[in-house]
Motif scaffolding. Structure first.
Motif, mmCIF file in Angstrom:
data_model
loop_
_atom_site.group_PDB
_atom_site.id
_atom_site.type_symbol
_atom_site.label_atom_id
_atom_site.label_comp_id
_atom_site.label_asym_id
_atom_site.label_seq_id
_atom_site.Cartn_x
_atom_site.Cartn_y
_atom_site.Cartn_z
ATOM 1 N N ILE A 1 0.842 -1.197 0.000
ATOM 2 C CA ILE A 1 0.000 0.000 0.000
ATOM 3 C C ILE A 1 0.875 1.244 0.000
ATOM 4 C CG2 ILE A 1 -1.658 1.339 1.349
ATOM 5 C CD1 ILE A 1 -2.819 -1.386 2.269
ATOM 6 N N TYR A 2 1.899 1.268 0.862
ATOM 7 C CA TYR A 2 2.771 2.443 0.938
ATOM 8 C C TYR A 2 3.533 2.665 -0.360
ATOM 9 C CZ TYR A 2 1.762 2.893 5.875
ATOM 10 O OH TYR A 2 1.124 3.071 7.073
ATOM 11 N N SER A 3 3.938 1.615 -1.051
ATOM 12 C CA SER A 3 4.646 1.797 -2.319
ATOM 13 C C SER A 3 3.708 2.373 -3.373
ATOM 14 C CB SER A 3 5.264 0.480 -2.792
ATOM 15 O OG SER A 3 4.262 -0.450 -3.138
ATOM 16 N N LYS A 4 2.432 2.012 -3.350
ATOM 17 C CA LYS A 4 1.461 2.582 -4.283
ATOM 18 C C LYS A 4 1.188 4.048 -3.963
ATOM 19 C CE LYS A 4 0.731 -0.946 -6.862
ATOM 20 N NZ LYS A 4 1.307 -0.947 -8.207
ATOM 21 N N VAL A 5 1.130 4.395 -2.690
ATOM 22 C CA VAL A 5 0.930 5.785 -2.295
ATOM 23 C C VAL A 5 2.129 6.621 -2.726
ATOM 24 C CG1 VAL A 5 0.784 7.340 -0.296
ATOM 25 C CG2 VAL A 5 -0.619 5.270 -0.380
ATOM 26 N N PHE B 1 2.288 8.462 -6.094
ATOM 27 C CA PHE B 1 1.590 9.730 -6.262
ATOM 28 C C PHE B 1 2.346 10.896 -5.634
ATOM 29 C CE2 PHE B 1 -1.787 6.577 -6.603
ATOM 30 C CZ PHE B 1 -2.386 6.982 -7.789
ATOM 31 N N MET B 2 3.369 10.619 -4.858
ATOM 32 C CA MET B 2 4.126 11.660 -4.157
ATOM 33 C C MET B 2 5.347 12.039 -4.987
ATOM 34 S SD MET B 2 2.345 12.061 -1.441
ATOM 35 C CE MET B 2 1.228 11.264 -0.327
ATOM 36 N N THR B 3 5.133 12.840 -6.012
ATOM 37 C CA THR B 3 6.187 13.120 -6.982
ATOM 38 C C THR B 3 6.762 14.534 -6.880
ATOM 39 O OG1 THR B 3 4.523 13.784 -8.596
ATOM 40 C CG2 THR B 3 5.242 11.471 -8.631
ATOM 41 N N VAL C 1 16.491 24.824 6.782
ATOM 42 C CA VAL C 1 15.900 24.446 5.496
ATOM 43 C C VAL C 1 15.509 22.970 5.560
ATOM 44 C CG1 VAL C 1 16.316 24.187 3.032
ATOM 45 C CG2 VAL C 1 17.240 26.165 4.249
ATOM 46 N N THR C 2 14.266 22.685 5.205
ATOM 47 C CA THR C 2 13.746 21.325 5.201
ATOM 48 C C THR C 2 13.172 21.023 3.826
ATOM 49 O OG1 THR C 2 13.126 21.537 7.537
ATOM 50 C CG2 THR C 2 12.100 19.757 6.297
ATOM 51 N N SER C 3 13.584 19.922 3.228
ATOM 52 C CA SER C 3 12.985 19.467 1.973
ATOM 53 C C SER C 3 12.034 18.328 2.274
ATOM 54 C CB SER C 3 14.056 18.988 0.996
ATOM 55 O OG SER C 3 14.782 20.076 0.500
ATOM 56 N N ALA C 4 10.933 18.304 1.548
ATOM 57 C CA ALA C 4 9.942 17.255 1.765
ATOM 58 C C ALA C 4 9.409 16.770 0.419
ATOM 59 C CB ALA C 4 8.796 17.771 2.626
ATOM 60 N N VAL C 5 9.131 15.487 0.370
ATOM 61 C CA VAL C 5 8.534 14.870 -0.811
ATOM 62 C C VAL C 5 7.056 14.664 -0.518
ATOM 63 C CG1 VAL C 5 8.505 12.804 -2.253
ATOM 64 C CG2 VAL C 5 10.671 13.736 -1.453
ATOM 65 N N GLY C 6 6.238 14.936 -1.504
ATOM 66 C CA GLY C 6 4.807 14.760 -1.310
ATOM 67 C C GLY C 6 4.037 15.080 -2.565
ATOM 68 N N ARG D 1 -2.677 22.816 -1.213
ATOM 69 C CA ARG D 1 -2.198 21.997 -0.095
ATOM 70 C C ARG D 1 -1.009 21.183 -0.576
ATOM 71 N NH1 ARG D 1 -6.849 18.317 0.621
ATOM 72 N NH2 ARG D 1 -7.247 19.002 -1.481
ATOM 73 N N PHE D 2 -0.120 20.913 0.350
ATOM 74 C CA PHE D 2 0.993 20.010 0.080
ATOM 75 C C PHE D 2 0.891 18.888 1.096
ATOM 76 C CE2 PHE D 2 5.499 18.754 0.827
ATOM 77 C CZ PHE D 2 5.727 18.193 -0.414
ATOM 78 N N ILE D 3 0.729 17.667 0.612
ATOM 79 C CA ILE D 3 0.590 16.501 1.489
ATOM 80 C C ILE D 3 1.898 15.747 1.444
ATOM 81 C CG2 ILE D 3 -0.697 14.376 1.913
ATOM 82 C CD1 ILE D 3 -3.031 15.762 0.350
ATOM 83 N N THR D 4 2.539 15.614 2.596
ATOM 84 C CA THR D 4 3.860 14.997 2.649
ATOM 85 C C THR D 4 3.758 13.487 2.743
ATOM 86 O OG1 THR D 4 4.041 15.052 5.068
ATOM 87 C CG2 THR D 4 4.797 16.997 3.860
#
Length: 110
Positions: free
Chosen positions: A5-9, A12-14, A37-42, A64-67
């Motif tokens: 499930i997490y790999s499928k989610v 979408f976090m590109t 400075v913080t970088s986030a993927v989402g 919105r940015f969903i991490t």
């Protein structure tokens, strides 16, 4: 099962977003950003809505940015940078369930 499930989610976090913390304010109370400075993927979602900021003032969120995973270091005292565009962070919600925190939603405006 959960790993699948997490790999499928994650598919979408590109999007990658950079957050820079507020370091001080000038004599006109305008913030300067040179802090952590913080970088986030989402996932960036552009969707205009009315909401309330941390002080309870009505603001317009442009998205919105969903991490992917919790990003508890991000606060409303950060600016959000996507490419060459800078946004104001209107609100940060750390979403949790019975297993703990699993993602963060950052509401942002212009």
């Amino acid at each position: 099962m959960a790993d699948a499930i997490y790999s499928k989610v994650l598919e979408f976090m590109t999007d990658t977003v950079t957050f820079t913390g507020k370091s001080s304010v000038d004599k006109y109370n305008k913030p300067t950003f040179a802090g952590t400075v913080t970088s986030a993927v989402g996932r960036l979602i552009y969707d205009t809505k009315k909401s309330y900021d941390a002080q309870g003032i009505e603001v317009t969120d442009i998205g919105r940015f969903i991490t992917y995973g919790p990003q508890t270091a991000i606060t409303v005292n950060h600016k959000m940078v996507v490419g060459a565009t800078t946004f104001t962070v209107n609100g940060v919600d750390n979403i949790a369930d019975e297993n703990g925190a699993h993602h963060t939603v950052v509401r942002f405006g212009g």
